[in-house]
Motif scaffolding. Structure first.
Motif: not given
Length: 192
Positions: A139-164
């Motif tokens: 949600a944060t990343v999608l809003d940041a993109c909508r706000e016009g920021f260049e966004v980079h998600v640090i994959h190793a620095a996040t985890r999901a509720l499920t892999p899918e």
């Protein structure tokens, strides 16, 4: 990181880590990665933003109010505190979200004034990690993109509720314009 960059750490709180009220599997495993990014941001004088769920006891997202989550991150409780091993400096910007009982706020940009604060500091690129990848990070990343920021998600620095749901979130964020940053070729091969 360069001038006009900021590090955004999403909801690395006790309740989202093992032993918490709403744990993300392996959630604590991102702390060392984030600590490296925090050190890098400090060395390069880049601002650091840390978000946190900061819910009232009867928040609308809770199951007993018809929401989908167990009570979690109730303001001023141990579960709402940042993970104790997260090396947050004293001078970071803390963004509280989900602070009113009748409003869900998954994004760090939802009613917080964060976009304006970042622009005031001439920030135009964000590096994002935290919990959970498929909920508040997305949600944060999608809003940041909508706000016009260049966004980079640090994959190793996040985890999901499920892999899918994590894989779906990565695709959705990438389609919105975010770059997914992998630490190494093996990581990219496993998730790209």
């Amino acid at each position: 990181m360069v001038p006009h960059d900021a590090l955004v750490i999403v909801d690395v709180q006790n309740d989202f880590c093992p032993g918490g009220a709403l744990p993300v599997a392996g959630g604590h495993g991102i702390v060392p990665v984030l600590n490296r990014w925090i050190a890098r941001a400090r060395a390069e004088a880049a601002p650091i933003v840390a978000t946190r769920d900061w819910h009232p006891e009867d928040h609308i997202s809770f199951v007993d109010r018809g929401g989908r989550w167990p009570p979690h991150c109730i303001a001023h409780t141990p579960g709402a505190e940042f993970h104790p091993d997260l090396a947050l400096p004293a001078d970071i910007l803390i963004v509280n979200k989900g602070t009113t009982r009748d409003h869900n706020a998954y994004s760090a940009f939802d009613g917080t004034g964060l976009a304006n604060e970042l622009r005031r500091h001439e920030i135009d690129r964000l590096w994002v990690g935290g919990l959970a990848l498929d909920v508040c990070v997305k949600a944060t990343v999608l809003d940041a993109c909508r706000e016009g920021f260049e966004v980079h998600v640090i994959h190793a620095a996040t985890r999901a509720l499920t892999p899918e749901t994590g894989e779906r979130a990565l695709r959705e964020m990438h389609q919105a314009g975010a770059e997914i940053e992998y630490e190494n070729v093996e990581d990219r091969a496993n998730h790209g």
